[in-house]
Enzyme design. Structure first.
Site, PDB file in Angstrom:
ATOM      1  N   GLU A 163       0.878  -1.184  -0.139  1.00 29.75           N
ATOM      2  CA  GLU A 163       0.110   0.027   0.049  1.00 29.75           C
ATOM      3  C   GLU A 163       0.842   1.234  -0.114  1.00 29.75           C
ATOM      4  OE1 GLU A 163      -2.801  -0.029   3.295  1.00 29.75           O
ATOM      5  OE2 GLU A 163      -2.973   2.106   3.298  1.00 29.75           O
TER       6      GLU A 163
ATOM      7  N   ASP B 154      -4.600   9.792  10.074  1.00 29.84           N
ATOM      8  CA  ASP B 154      -3.403   9.510  10.524  1.00 29.84           C
ATOM      9  C   ASP B 154      -3.018   9.968  11.681  1.00 29.84           C
ATOM     10  OD1 ASP B 154      -2.464   7.472   8.235  1.00 29.84           O
ATOM     11  OD2 ASP B 154      -2.797   9.110   7.114  1.00 29.84           O
TER      12      ASP B 154
END
Ligand SMILES: Cc1ncc(COP(=O)(O)O)c(C=O)c1O
Lengths: 257, 388
Positions: free
Chosen positions: A48, A59
């Site tokens: 990924e 995140d």
């Protein structure tokens, strides 16, 4: 039913009795291509690749830091995809990007750019099912597999609709929270993976909060595989691509029956 | 048909709005939408909110004609006095509505982002009053320039966390509040401070601020018997502007939302998606969100609420910009001519009015004075040092 390259790879791993391992690497972070090669050489099933974004709301600190550094180094979606084209690691690639990157480029153009660079899949964490129609249409047309995320907060009647739209794999979010390393695997990780496994044949991979080899082994007792993000990027930031390769080899051993 | 849109399940104002959030938050947004719709139609909830607004916040807020400044500029100028609300700005209207709703939903904790600190102070205030835990995220740059409000929040029992990522201003405070909410969504309500974010926030927050426009319209009718020629407000996320615009959207009044030159989402932006909404957004050629730069912490934001993007796209509202220098002049102009120290945010509206006055001679102008300037005095002392 024919599957895309990503889903085919993950299904084959499962049919052979194994578990899938998908590391995440922030594109454009210094040494990112070496890190991807190290992952591929040490047992990753797919990679990924994060396209860095200015405002990564899903995140935590490590990937935020990596994204910012990549942007400062001048990385753009175009420059990263251009370099991806020449990676040639022999396993499927998916990009992880925030929706504005897609929307700004235009759905068709972005889907075509991915396919043209040899990217098989796309993971867009701020594009939920209800908003995903126009993108999915363009992705389908270009042959790009759109990975859908499923979250622990989803009620039972929502999950079947999410998995019905998933291509490549279902991203089973391991906890309530953003990416980052945690001391222990949350119970929500295996709970949600179990709920998903009960309703779909699409491979179910747990990501967010799977922080080391031992937690990965725990997760794959239920799931078809794991995604390793912050733990991989911390090693890349602290020690470089070789440390990433060693870590991926360690996780591979831990999840091999 | 009214131009004031009630969005459907897709949360759209024309092509703008929507709900672009991580999957984890989708059920929470859906629950909030249902809870708000239910509460808004519940007489008990409305009564409780109305009594808080009048007995606690001090509504209705007044309407003041600026005789001195009006004469000087050659217009008739009226101020809607949101600066006189408890906590010193319009933000309390929305916060009381949301915190009351959060309590009804069984939430124990609220998180909020803040720029100038006015929304943070209002959130801390409502949390203290209604017995909820409160955490406020604020960009490190804003913690510095609005330190008085940081201390006020702490006095009120809230926890304030300085955000050091990105531009260290409002945009980054929103990111951090959303990250908190993703992790705590079961116990926590995100008390968003403007008409932005994922559906239902832009709609819900506008409904809570409609009281500004509804009151002002009645007051203008009573005082003058006619509607204003222009309604002017500053625009950060756009809540005070949407509040006052909603009372006049179906009249002939020009609607003017004033943006800072360094944070002109409508003027300099293109459609984009961030913070859960599709709206005009300042971004670079690759879709990276650009940093805004404004003297005013409350307007230092590269985006804008989706309903403003809609109103701009159909030409119903205008979004001009003013510079920091014009704002500093507007701030002093209002203080000296009327004895009112405005917040730096609404000094943007003053700046536009004084610049454009020659083109609108004799007109009736209604300006939303969204907050008082006490919080900005420290910053202005530095800027004006030796020049008074
Ligand atoms: C007094 C005042 N006016 C305006 C704003 C900008 O917000 P909005 O555009 O949502 O009204 C703020 C934000 O901090 C404020 O404190």
């Amino acid at each position: 039913m024919t599957y895309g390259r990503l889903e085919t790879q993950l299904r084959q791993r499962r049919e052979a009795g194994g578990k899938s391992l998908v590391p995440y690497i922030t594109g454009g972070y210094p040494g990112w291509q070496d890190a991807i090669r190290a992952c591929a050489a040490n047992g990753a099933d797919a990679i990924e690749i994060g396209l860095p974004f200015s405002d990564p709301v899903m995140d935590g600190p490590i990937i935020q830091q990596a994204s910012q550094k990549a942007l400062q180094a001048g990385a753009t979606p175009i420059s990263i995809l251009q370099e991806v084209r020449s990676l040639d690691v022999g396993i499927p690639l998916a990009v992880m990007c925030y929706y504005n990157t897609v929307f700004h480029a235009g759905h068709e153009r972005f889907a075509f750019a991915l396919a043209d660079s040899g990217v098989s899949g796309a993971i867009i964490p701020d594009l939920p099912l209800e908003e995903s129609g126009p993108w999915c249409e363009a992705a389908d047309a270009a042959g790009v597999e759109t990975v859908m995320l499923a979250a622990p907060t989803a009620p039972d009647d929502r999950l079947p609709r999410v998995v019905a739209r998933a291509r490549g794999f279902v991203y089973s979010v391991g906890l309530l929270g953003v990416t980052g390393e945690r001391a222990a695997l949350e119970l929500t990780a295996t709970d949600l993976a179990r709920r998903l496994k009960a309703i779909t044949e699409v491979p179910v991979l747990v990501g967010v909060g799977v922080s080391n080899a031992q937690q990965a082994a725990q997760a794959v007792q239920v799931a078809d595989g794991v995604i390793q993000g912050a733990s991989v990027m911390r090693r890349l930031i602290e020690s470089g691509a070789d440390a990433v390769g060693e870590y991926i080899a360690e996780v591979r051993r831990a999840i091999t029956p | 048909m009214s131009l004031l849109i009630t969005p459907g399940a897709d949360g759209r104002f024309g092509e703008f709005g929507g709900r672009f959030v991580p999957e984890t938050l989708v059920p929470a947004c859906q629950e909030l939408e249902a809870a708000f719709t239910q509460a808004w139609n519940d007489a008990d909830y409305r009564r409780e909110l109305d009594s808080l607004l009048s007995e606690y916040a001090g509504r209705p807020s007044g309407l003041t004609e600026c005789h001195n400044l009006g004469k000087q500029l050659g217009i008739r100028l009226f101020l809607k006095r949101e600066d006189l609300n408890h906590t010193g700005s319009h933000k309390i209207n929305n916060v009381l509505g949301q915190v009351l709703l959060a309590k009804r939903m069984g939430k124990k904790r609220i998180v909020a982002e803040t720029g100038a600190g006015q929304h943070g102070v209002a959130s801390a205030t409502a949390a203290a009053l209604l017995g909820l835990e409160c955490k406020v995220y604020m960009g490190a740059v804003d913690v510095e320039r609005q330190s008085l409000n940081v201390f006020r929040m702490k006095l009120l029992g809230a926890q304030v966390e300085a955000v050091h990522s990105g531009s260290r201003t409002l945009k980054d405070a929103v990111n951090e509040a959303m990250r908190d909410w993703v992790a705590t969504v079961e116990s926590t309500h995100y008390c968003l401070g403007s008409v932005m974010g994922p559906h239902p926030y832009p709609f819900m927050v506008r409904q809570f601020h409609r009281v500004i426009g509804d009151e002002a319209r009645e007051q203008m009718q009573e005082r003058l018997g006619v509607m204003p020629d222009a309604v002017v407000a500053c625009v950060g996320g756009g809540s005070n502007a949407m509040g006052i615009f909603s009372g006049f959207i179906d009249t002939d009044a020009r609607l003017i939302g004033v943006e800072p030159a360094g944070g002109a989402a409508v003027g300099r932006g293109q459609p984009g998606v961030v913070h859960g909404m599709k709206s005009y957004l300042m971004q670079d050629e690759h879709g990276q969100v650009q940093e805004a730069h404004s003297i005013s912490a409350g307007l230092d934001y590269p985006g804008v609420g989706p309903e403003h993007s809609y109103l701009a796209s159909i030409g119903r509202a205008e979004y001009p910009t003013v510079t920091d220098e014009e704002v500093i002049a507007g701030f002093q102009l209002m203080a000296r001519s009327e004895g009112i120290i405005p917040a730096l945010e609404c000094a943007h509206a003053v700046a536009w009015i004084s610049r454009e006055a020659p083109k609108i001679q004799g007109k009736i102008v209604l300006m939303n004075l969204s907050g008082r300037g006490d919080k900005d005095v420290g910053q202005m002392m530095d800027i004006l040092d030796g020049k008074l």
